[in-house]
Motif scaffolding. Structure first.
Motif, PDB file in Angstrom:
ATOM      1  N   MET A 153       0.807  -1.220   0.000  1.00 40.09           N
ATOM      2  CA  MET A 153       0.000   0.000   0.000  1.00 40.09           C
ATOM      3  C   MET A 153       0.844   1.276   0.000  1.00 40.09           C
ATOM      4  O   MET A 153       0.541   2.238  -0.719  1.00 40.09           O
ATOM      5  N   ASP A 154       1.917   1.283   0.778  1.00 39.68           N
ATOM      6  CA  ASP A 154       2.755   2.483   0.843  1.00 39.68           C
ATOM      7  C   ASP A 154       3.384   2.795  -0.509  1.00 39.68           C
ATOM      8  O   ASP A 154       3.517   3.967  -0.879  1.00 39.68           O
ATOM      9  N   LYS A 155       3.732   1.761  -1.265  1.00 43.33           N
ATOM     10  CA  LYS A 155       4.348   1.953  -2.578  1.00 43.33           C
ATOM     11  C   LYS A 155       3.328   2.381  -3.629  1.00 43.33           C
ATOM     12  O   LYS A 155       3.704   2.819  -4.717  1.00 43.33           O
ATOM     13  N   SER A 173       4.506   7.330 -13.151  1.00 46.67           N
ATOM     14  CA  SER A 173       5.408   8.478 -13.131  1.00 46.67           C
ATOM     15  C   SER A 173       6.519   8.244 -12.110  1.00 46.67           C
ATOM     16  O   SER A 173       6.252   8.193 -10.900  1.00 46.67           O
ATOM     17  N   ALA A 174       7.759   8.113 -12.596  1.00 52.02           N
ATOM     18  CA  ALA A 174       8.893   7.925 -11.694  1.00 52.02           C
ATOM     19  C   ALA A 174       9.127   9.162 -10.843  1.00 52.02           C
ATOM     20  O   ALA A 174       9.670   9.068  -9.728  1.00 52.02           O
ATOM     21  N   ARG A 175       8.709  10.314 -11.329  1.00 50.86           N
ATOM     22  CA  ARG A 175       8.904  11.558 -10.567  1.00 50.86           C
ATOM     23  C   ARG A 175       7.892  11.677  -9.432  1.00 50.86           C
ATOM     24  O   ARG A 175       8.250  11.985  -8.295  1.00 50.86           O
ATOM     25  N   ARG A 176       6.622  11.443  -9.728  1.00 52.25           N
ATOM     26  CA  ARG A 176       5.587  11.615  -8.701  1.00 52.25           C
ATOM     27  C   ARG A 176       5.473  10.409  -7.769  1.00 52.25           C
ATOM     28  O   ARG A 176       5.130  10.551  -6.601  1.00 52.25           O
ATOM     29  N   HIS A 177       5.746   9.217  -8.291  1.00 52.14           N
ATOM     30  CA  HIS A 177       5.536   7.996  -7.497  1.00 52.14           C
ATOM     31  C   HIS A 177       6.745   7.060  -7.618  1.00 52.14           C
ATOM     32  O   HIS A 177       6.638   5.945  -8.138  1.00 52.14           O
ATOM     33  N   PRO A 178       7.902   7.493  -7.137  1.00 55.90           N
ATOM     34  CA  PRO A 178       9.124   6.692  -7.314  1.00 55.90           C
ATOM     35  C   PRO A 178       9.087   5.334  -6.614  1.00 55.90           C
ATOM     36  O   PRO A 178       9.699   4.375  -7.092  1.00 55.90           O
ATOM     37  N   LYS A 179       8.359   5.238  -5.488  1.00 54.75           N
ATOM     38  CA  LYS A 179       8.336   3.969  -4.748  1.00 54.75           C
ATOM     39  C   LYS A 179       7.566   2.871  -5.486  1.00 54.75           C
ATOM     40  O   LYS A 179       7.733   1.682  -5.191  1.00 54.75           O
TER      41      LYS A 179
END
Length: 236
Positions: A153-155, A173-179
């Motif tokens: 969930m955290d990712k 989006s690697a920028r907005r959601h890198p995890k």
């Protein structure tokens, strides 16, 4: 036939969505089937250049078992899902229906919905409301599912209270959601006649690989009974 609201995003957004995500259109079942056939014929590869000409809308959350197909539901409801599944709704719902002066069978039918999907129609990443389990029975076509356990969930940058994740699984989006790059997905294709059971708290989204029809049923048992009261509020 009766009109139903077709949506570009399912489940419907709880925030103030704008643009294509907020797009809706009313159509009958026959009109939607005609649209799905057209899309499959002219844009089955979902070309990006055709996104505006052939937008993808889903005919979701339809409740035919509450009215036009109530008779069929009364004869077949206990055979729609997988056998031996622990589903306590058939025991619990009639008790509340009696208390509220509602028809028990119609009340139970509210927890069974039908989705019609044109090729390329997608879900937003979400988990079921009110801590429900859900099974999905593929009646026609193929549908590809991506599932994430509650531990991810955290990712997913997800909000459990809203049941939504802002992550676009297909164009993350690697920028907005890198995890999200470290999240583990379970992937399955559901074929005609197969049923997928998604436990409470699991996150999922899907894409229709061809025109398809799916019956879905949210349910509760002893494992998630603490959330059942919230599930009742949506229907009584």
């Amino acid at each position: 036939g009766d009109l139903w609201t077709c949506r570009a995003r399912w489940p419907p957004p709880t925030d103030n969505a704008e643009g294509m995500e907020a797009f809706t259109l009313e159509a009958t079942v026959a009109e939607y089937v005609e649209y799905a056939r057209l899309v499959h014929r002219v844009d089955r590869k979902c070309e990006e250049d055709n996104a505006l000409a052939y937008p993808r809308l889903g005919f979701d959350g339809w409740l035919p078992f509450c009215d036009s197909m109530a008779g069929v539901f009364g004869q077949t409801w206990n055979a729609l899902g997988p056998p031996k599944l622990k589903d306590h709704l058939p025991r619990w719902v009639p008790l509340f229906a009696e208390a509220f002066g509602s028809d028990a069978l119609v009340s139970l039918a509210r927890y069974f919905s039908v989705s019609l999907r044109a090729t390329g129609t997608v879900d937003a990443l979400h988990c079921e409301r009110n801590g429900a389990h859900v099974w999905l029975n593929q009646v026609e076509g193929r549908r590809l599912f991506f599932l994430f356990s509650p531990q991810e969930m955290d990712k997913l940058y997800a909000g459990y209270t809203t049941g939504e994740s802002p992550v676009d699984v297909f164009y993350p989006s690697a920028r907005r959601h890198p995890k999200f790059a470290d999240a583990t997905a379970h992937v399955v294709t559901l074929y005609l006649g197969q049923t997928l059971v998604i436990p409470s708290g699991w996150w999922w989204c899907s894409v229709a690989l061809e025109p398809c029809v799916t019956i879905g049923h949210t349910f509760w048992n002893l494992e998630n009974k603490v959330y059942f009261r919230d599930g009742l509020k949506d229907h009584f």
